[in-house]
Design a protein around this motif. Structure first.
Motif, PDB file in Angstrom:
ATOM      1  N   VAL A 100       0.863  -1.179   0.000  1.00 48.12           N
ATOM      2  CA  VAL A 100       0.000   0.000   0.000  1.00 48.12           C
ATOM      3  C   VAL A 100       0.902   1.231   0.000  1.00 48.12           C
ATOM      4  CG1 VAL A 100      -0.237   0.032   2.536  1.00 48.12           C
ATOM      5  CG2 VAL A 100      -1.990   1.093   1.103  1.00 48.12           C
ATOM      6  N   LEU A 108      -2.359   6.488   0.616  1.00 50.72           N
ATOM      7  CA  LEU A 108      -3.540   5.684   0.922  1.00 50.72           C
ATOM      8  C   LEU A 108      -3.469   5.150   2.352  1.00 50.72           C
ATOM      9  CD1 LEU A 108      -4.094   3.754  -2.413  1.00 50.72           C
ATOM     10  CD2 LEU A 108      -4.856   6.025  -1.762  1.00 50.72           C
ATOM     11  N   GLU A 124      -3.956  -2.587  -1.018  1.00 53.60           N
ATOM     12  CA  GLU A 124      -4.794  -1.691  -0.232  1.00 53.60           C
ATOM     13  C   GLU A 124      -5.820  -2.508   0.563  1.00 53.60           C
ATOM     14  OE1 GLU A 124      -2.909  -0.116  -3.621  1.00 53.60           O
ATOM     15  OE2 GLU A 124      -4.624  -1.491  -3.668  1.00 53.60           O
TER      16      GLU A 124
END
Length: 195
Positions: free
Chosen positions: A26, A30, A54
Motif C-alpha cells: 500500500v 492511501l 490496499e
C-alpha cells in the motif's frame, strides 16, 4: 472496454508479471488516509484492484467489509493465496462497469490511468452509482504526461475535474505530498464526496 485492454489483455500482463505499476505494498498516501478512518464497518470497494495491497492492509487492520473487483482473474487468485482469511465472496471477478451494489468508500489506485481515456467519464459516473449518498471516492491520479502510449495514460487535474464535478463535491484535490519517490510531484490525492 476497448478490445486492446480487455480481460485477456490484463490477464496476460499479470501472467507475464508485466506489472510496472505494482509497488508491492500500500502506498503512503492511501495508508495515511486508511489510518484515520474511525469506522471499520464501512463497505469499501477497490476497483481494478490488481494485487490488492490496499485491501490487504485494510483487512489486516480490522476492516471486514472490503471488496476487490478486477476483470483479470490472476491477481485475485494471487490475493486469495496471499491473504487466505479474506472472504472469497469479496473477490469480484467482473467488469467494474457492470458492477452493482452500494459502498461507503471507493479506493482509486492506478485503475483510472489504466482505462482507455474514452472511459473516464463513464468511470466517474459508475463511481457515483456505486456509492451510497454521501459516500467517498479517494485515491491517487497521475498528473503527468507519459512519454509512451498507455497504459498508463497521461492526464491532468484540470481534465479530471470536468469528469468528477457533475457527481462529486471536492473535499481535497491536490498534489500528494507523500507519494513514493518515483511518483513525487506527479500524483494528485483526491477525496471526493458524492453529491
Amino acid at each position: 472496454m476497448g478490445q486492446q485492454f480487455n480481460a485477456a489483455y490484463w490477464q496476460h500482463r499479470y501472467q507475464l508479471n508485466q506489472t510496472g505499476w505494482d509497488v508491492g505494498e500500500v502506498t503512503p498516501p492511501l495508508k495515511n488516509y486508511f489510518d484515520q478512518l474511525p469506522n471499520k464497518d464501512i463497505r469499501i470497494l477497490v476497483p481494478g484492484s490488481g494485487n490488492g495491497y490496499e485491501a490487504e492492509y485494510l483487512f489486516k487492520h480490522g476492516f471486514k467489509q472490503v471488496y476487490l473487483v478486477d476483470v483479470a482473474e490472476a491477481p485475485l487468485q494471487s490475493f486469495a493465496r496471499r491473504v487466505p482469511g479474506f472472504p472469497k465472496e469479496h473477490l469480484l471477478h467482473q467488469d467494474f462497469f457492470s458492477l452493482e451494489g452500494e459502498y461507503d468508500l471507493l479506493v482509486e489506485q492506478t485503475f483510472f490511468c489504466a482505462l482507455d481515456p474514452s472511459l473516464r467519464q463513464d468511470y466517474a459516473r459508475q463511481c457515483a452509482n456505486l456509492l451510497k449518498p454521501g459516500g467517498k471516492l479517494m485515491g491517487l491520479l497521475f498528473d503527468t504526461d507519459f512519454a509512451h502510449e498507455g497504459p498508463p495514460f497521461s492526464g491532468s487535474r484540470e481534465e479530471y475535474r470536468k469528469y468528477f464535478e457533475p457527481y462529486f463535491h471536492f473535499l481535497h484535490f491536490d498534489t500528494a505530498y507523500n507519494s513514493i519517490q518515483p511518483r513525487q510531484g506527479r500524483e494528485v490525492f483526491m477525496l471526493l464526496q458524492k453529491k
